[in-house]
Design a protein around this motif. Structure first.
Motif, PDB file in Angstrom:
ATOM      1  N   ASP A 244       0.646  -1.042   0.217  1.00 59.89           N
ATOM      2  CA  ASP A 244       0.364   0.094  -0.185  1.00 59.89           C
ATOM      3  C   ASP A 244       0.782   1.380  -0.185  1.00 59.89           C
ATOM      4  O   ASP A 244       0.650   1.927  -0.588  1.00 59.89           O
ATOM      5  CB  ASP A 244      -1.171   0.333   1.218  1.00 59.89           C
ATOM      6  N   HIS A 245       2.236   1.279   0.473  1.00 57.98           N
ATOM      7  CA  HIS A 245       2.738   2.745   0.433  1.00 57.98           C
ATOM      8  C   HIS A 245       3.138   2.586  -0.296  1.00 57.98           C
ATOM      9  O   HIS A 245       3.533   3.955  -1.090  1.00 57.98           O
ATOM     10  CB  HIS A 245       3.981   2.148   2.351  1.00 57.98           C
ATOM     11  N   ILE A 246       3.585   1.467  -1.604  1.00 58.73           N
ATOM     12  CA  ILE A 246       4.491   1.863  -2.466  1.00 58.73           C
ATOM     13  C   ILE A 246       3.425   1.821  -3.502  1.00 58.73           C
ATOM     14  O   ILE A 246       3.537   2.927  -4.168  1.00 58.73           O
ATOM     15  CB  ILE A 246       5.071  -0.102  -2.980  1.00 58.73           C
ATOM     16  N   ILE A 247       2.616   2.064  -3.238  1.00 59.77           N
ATOM     17  CA  ILE A 247       1.410   1.919  -4.099  1.00 59.77           C
ATOM     18  C   ILE A 247       1.288   3.414  -4.002  1.00 59.77           C
ATOM     19  O   ILE A 247       1.015   4.240  -5.022  1.00 59.77           O
ATOM     20  CB  ILE A 247       0.176   1.332  -4.619  1.00 59.77           C
ATOM     21  N   GLU A 248       1.179   4.068  -2.796  1.00 60.89           N
ATOM     22  CA  GLU A 248       0.991   5.809  -2.614  1.00 60.89           C
ATOM     23  C   GLU A 248       1.632   6.198  -2.821  1.00 60.89           C
ATOM     24  O   GLU A 248       1.202   7.346  -3.526  1.00 60.89           O
ATOM     25  CB  GLU A 248       0.197   5.616  -1.790  1.00 60.89           C
ATOM     26  N   LEU A 249       3.244   6.191  -3.039  1.00 66.39           N
ATOM     27  CA  LEU A 249       4.210   6.591  -3.263  1.00 66.39           C
ATOM     28  C   LEU A 249       3.889   6.607  -5.436  1.00 66.39           C
ATOM     29  O   LEU A 249       4.483   7.285  -5.446  1.00 66.39           O
ATOM     30  CB  LEU A 249       5.460   6.002  -3.274  1.00 66.39           C
ATOM     31  N   ARG A 250       3.643   5.573  -5.260  1.00 60.29           N
ATOM     32  CA  ARG A 250       3.687   5.713  -6.847  1.00 60.29           C
ATOM     33  C   ARG A 250       2.484   6.324  -7.777  1.00 60.29           C
ATOM     34  O   ARG A 250       3.166   7.438  -8.427  1.00 60.29           O
ATOM     35  CB  ARG A 250       3.319   4.425  -8.288  1.00 60.29           C
ATOM     36  N   ASP A 251       1.567   6.766  -6.856  1.00 59.37           N
ATOM     37  CA  ASP A 251       0.434   7.424  -7.135  1.00 59.37           C
ATOM     38  C   ASP A 251       0.664   8.345  -6.781  1.00 59.37           C
ATOM     39  O   ASP A 251       0.217   9.472  -7.903  1.00 59.37           O
ATOM     40  CB  ASP A 251      -0.812   7.036  -6.757  1.00 59.37           C
ATOM     41  N   ARG A 252       1.363   9.508  -5.756  1.00 59.13           N
ATOM     42  CA  ARG A 252       1.717  10.806  -5.365  1.00 59.13           C
ATOM     43  C   ARG A 252       2.294  11.040  -6.495  1.00 59.13           C
ATOM     44  O   ARG A 252       3.148  12.025  -7.693  1.00 59.13           O
ATOM     45  CB  ARG A 252       2.570  10.556  -4.066  1.00 59.13           C
ATOM     46  N   LEU A 253       3.653  10.275  -7.531  1.00 58.48           N
ATOM     47  CA  LEU A 253       4.676  10.411  -7.752  1.00 58.48           C
ATOM     48  C   LEU A 253       4.629  10.961  -9.730  1.00 58.48           C
ATOM     49  O   LEU A 253       4.574  11.651 -10.530  1.00 58.48           O
ATOM     50  CB  LEU A 253       5.562   9.788  -8.107  1.00 58.48           C
ATOM     51  N   TYR A 254       2.922   9.943  -9.631  1.00 59.16           N
ATOM     52  CA  TYR A 254       2.496  10.563 -11.326  1.00 59.16           C
ATOM     53  C   TYR A 254       1.190  11.252 -11.507  1.00 59.16           C
ATOM     54  O   TYR A 254       0.709  10.809 -12.270  1.00 59.16           O
ATOM     55  CB  TYR A 254       2.116   8.498 -11.681  1.00 59.16           C
ATOM     56  N   GLN A 255       1.456  11.966 -10.357  1.00 59.01           N
ATOM     57  CA  GLN A 255       0.370  13.634 -10.410  1.00 59.01           C
ATOM     58  C   GLN A 255       1.774  14.497 -10.926  1.00 59.01           C
ATOM     59  O   GLN A 255       2.775  14.212 -11.459  1.00 59.01           O
ATOM     60  CB  GLN A 255       0.628  13.600  -9.137  1.00 59.01           C
ATOM     61  N   GLY A 256       1.087  15.415 -11.981  1.00 61.76           N
ATOM     62  CA  GLY A 256       1.276  17.162 -12.092  1.00 61.76           C
ATOM     63  C   GLY A 256       2.588  16.798 -13.678  1.00 61.76           C
ATOM     64  O   GLY A 256       1.963  15.884 -14.203  1.00 61.76           O
ATOM     65  N   ILE A 257       4.276  16.670 -13.093  1.00 61.31           N
ATOM     66  CA  ILE A 257       4.432  16.822 -14.158  1.00 61.31           C
ATOM     67  C   ILE A 257       5.016  15.443 -15.316  1.00 61.31           C
ATOM     68  O   ILE A 257       5.801  15.415 -16.088  1.00 61.31           O
ATOM     69  CB  ILE A 257       6.094  18.211 -14.247  1.00 61.31           C
ATOM     70  N   LEU A 258       4.617  14.493 -14.097  1.00 62.70           N
ATOM     71  CA  LEU A 258       5.164  13.190 -14.293  1.00 62.70           C
ATOM     72  C   LEU A 258       3.684  12.033 -15.122  1.00 62.70           C
ATOM     73  O   LEU A 258       3.552  11.104 -15.827  1.00 62.70           O
ATOM     74  CB  LEU A 258       6.068  12.163 -13.460  1.00 62.70           C
ATOM     75  N   LYS A 259       2.501  12.468 -14.534  1.00 60.93           N
ATOM     76  CA  LYS A 259       1.720  12.446 -15.113  1.00 60.93           C
ATOM     77  C   LYS A 259       1.527  11.737 -16.718  1.00 60.93           C
ATOM     78  O   LYS A 259       1.123  10.055 -16.945  1.00 60.93           O
ATOM     79  CB  LYS A 259       0.282  13.513 -15.013  1.00 60.93           C
ATOM     80  N   ARG A 260       1.916  12.761 -17.498  1.00 66.01           N
ATOM     81  CA  ARG A 260       2.225  11.886 -18.725  1.00 66.01           C
ATOM     82  C   ARG A 260       3.058  11.144 -19.195  1.00 66.01           C
ATOM     83  O   ARG A 260       2.749  10.772 -20.689  1.00 66.01           O
ATOM     84  CB  ARG A 260       2.205  13.437 -20.260  1.00 66.01           C
ATOM     85  N   HIS A 261       3.725  10.780 -18.242  1.00 62.53           N
ATOM     86  CA  HIS A 261       4.324   9.613 -18.628  1.00 62.53           C
ATOM     87  C   HIS A 261       3.702   8.111 -17.703  1.00 62.53           C
ATOM     88  O   HIS A 261       4.903   6.955 -18.371  1.00 62.53           O
ATOM     89  CB  HIS A 261       5.719   8.974 -18.105  1.00 62.53           C
ATOM     90  N   HIS A 262       2.698   8.053 -17.486  1.00 59.48           N
ATOM     91  CA  HIS A 262       2.115   6.273 -16.527  1.00 59.48           C
ATOM     92  C   HIS A 262       1.483   6.260 -17.734  1.00 59.48           C
ATOM     93  O   HIS A 262       0.231   6.921 -18.222  1.00 59.48           O
ATOM     94  CB  HIS A 262       1.154   7.431 -15.593  1.00 59.48           C
ATOM     95  N   ALA A 263       2.205   4.954 -18.138  1.00 60.76           N
ATOM     96  CA  ALA A 263       1.612   4.327 -18.662  1.00 60.76           C
ATOM     97  C   ALA A 263       0.175   3.887 -18.016  1.00 60.76           C
ATOM     98  O   ALA A 263       0.696   2.245 -17.544  1.00 60.76           O
ATOM     99  CB  ALA A 263       2.402   2.999 -19.441  1.00 60.76           C
ATOM    100  N   ARG A 264      -0.891   3.892 -18.381  1.00 61.76           N
ATOM    101  CA  ARG A 264      -1.983   3.414 -17.201  1.00 61.76           C
ATOM    102  C   ARG A 264      -2.700   1.983 -17.739  1.00 61.76           C
ATOM    103  O   ARG A 264      -3.574   0.588 -17.598  1.00 61.76           O
ATOM    104  CB  ARG A 264      -3.372   4.117 -17.375  1.00 61.76           C
ATOM    105  N   GLU A 265      -2.554   1.407 -19.135  1.00 59.84           N
ATOM    106  CA  GLU A 265      -2.338   0.272 -19.796  1.00 59.84           C
ATOM    107  C   GLU A 265      -1.741  -0.273 -19.364  1.00 59.84           C
ATOM    108  O   GLU A 265      -2.573  -1.918 -19.316  1.00 59.84           O
ATOM    109  CB  GLU A 265      -2.645   0.427 -21.308  1.00 59.84           C
ATOM    110  N   LEU A 266      -0.968  -0.265 -18.383  1.00 58.92           N
ATOM    111  CA  LEU A 266      -0.303  -2.195 -17.559  1.00 58.92           C
ATOM    112  C   LEU A 266      -0.762  -1.766 -16.368  1.00 58.92           C
ATOM    113  O   LEU A 266      -0.727  -1.120 -15.758  1.00 58.92           O
ATOM    114  CB  LEU A 266       1.113  -1.489 -17.543  1.00 58.92           C
TER     115      LEU A 266
END
Length: 168
Positions: free
Chosen positions: A89-111
């Motif tokens: 849960d902590h790892i997923i929360e870290l990931r979710d927080r990082l994929y906001q803002g300037i990194l959102k466009r790099h998030h491959a949601r299909e995976l």
């Protein structure tokens, strides 16, 4: 353009057992230490300071947490994963927080994302099945407290160079 990723590099006391597996099954074992990828490799022109500011803003209030990894399973017909059993849960929360803002466009949601340490990448069904069989009894437990994440730059030859460590 710079190729980067953001990872957790767990500090396991018994990491040599993971390294033995990786040396046998992972072609990147000599390029990067055992890790849990939070932000998959992405190429961008982001300046280091922009990325650092983003990470600092996203992780305000984040606290160290314990992880435990155990058992090897297969994924996508050619990867071997050392599974995260505690701390998901902590790892997923870290990931979710990082994929906001300037990194959102790099998030491959299909995976789908499953926290893990990659310990192998095999070519061919027979080789993959043999590796799964050979690691069936690999039940060592690996524990660590996560207190930082790292931004790595990925060289053209696949080598990893830590660009920034963020402690929390």
């Amino acid at each position: 353009m710079i190729n980067r990723s953001i990872c957790i590099f767990p500090e396991f006391d018994n990491v040599e057992e993971i390294e033995e597996l990786r040396e046998k099954y992972d072609p990147l074992h000599s390029c990067i230490s055992p890790h849990i990828t939070l932000v998959h490799p992405f190429t961008s022109s982001l300046q280091k300071r922009e990325l650092i500011n983003h990470i600092q803003d996203c992780l305000i209030g984040f606290k160290p947490f314990e992880i435990r990894c155990q058992n090897v399973t297969g994924a996508d017909g050619h990867y071997l994963f050392l599974n995260v059993k505690k701390g998901n849960d902590h790892i997923i929360e870290l990931r979710d927080r990082l994929y906001q803002g300037i990194l959102k466009r790099h998030h491959a949601r299909e995976l789908s994302y499953i926290p893990h340490v990659t310990v192998g990448k095999l070519n061919g069904e027979e080789t993959f099945q043999k590796a799964l069989h050979d690691t069936e009894e690999f039940n060592t437990e690996f524990s660590s407290v996560v207190h930082k994440i790292s931004v790595e730059q990925i060289g053209e030859d696949g080598t990893s160079m830590i660009e920034y460590d963020h402690y929390f």
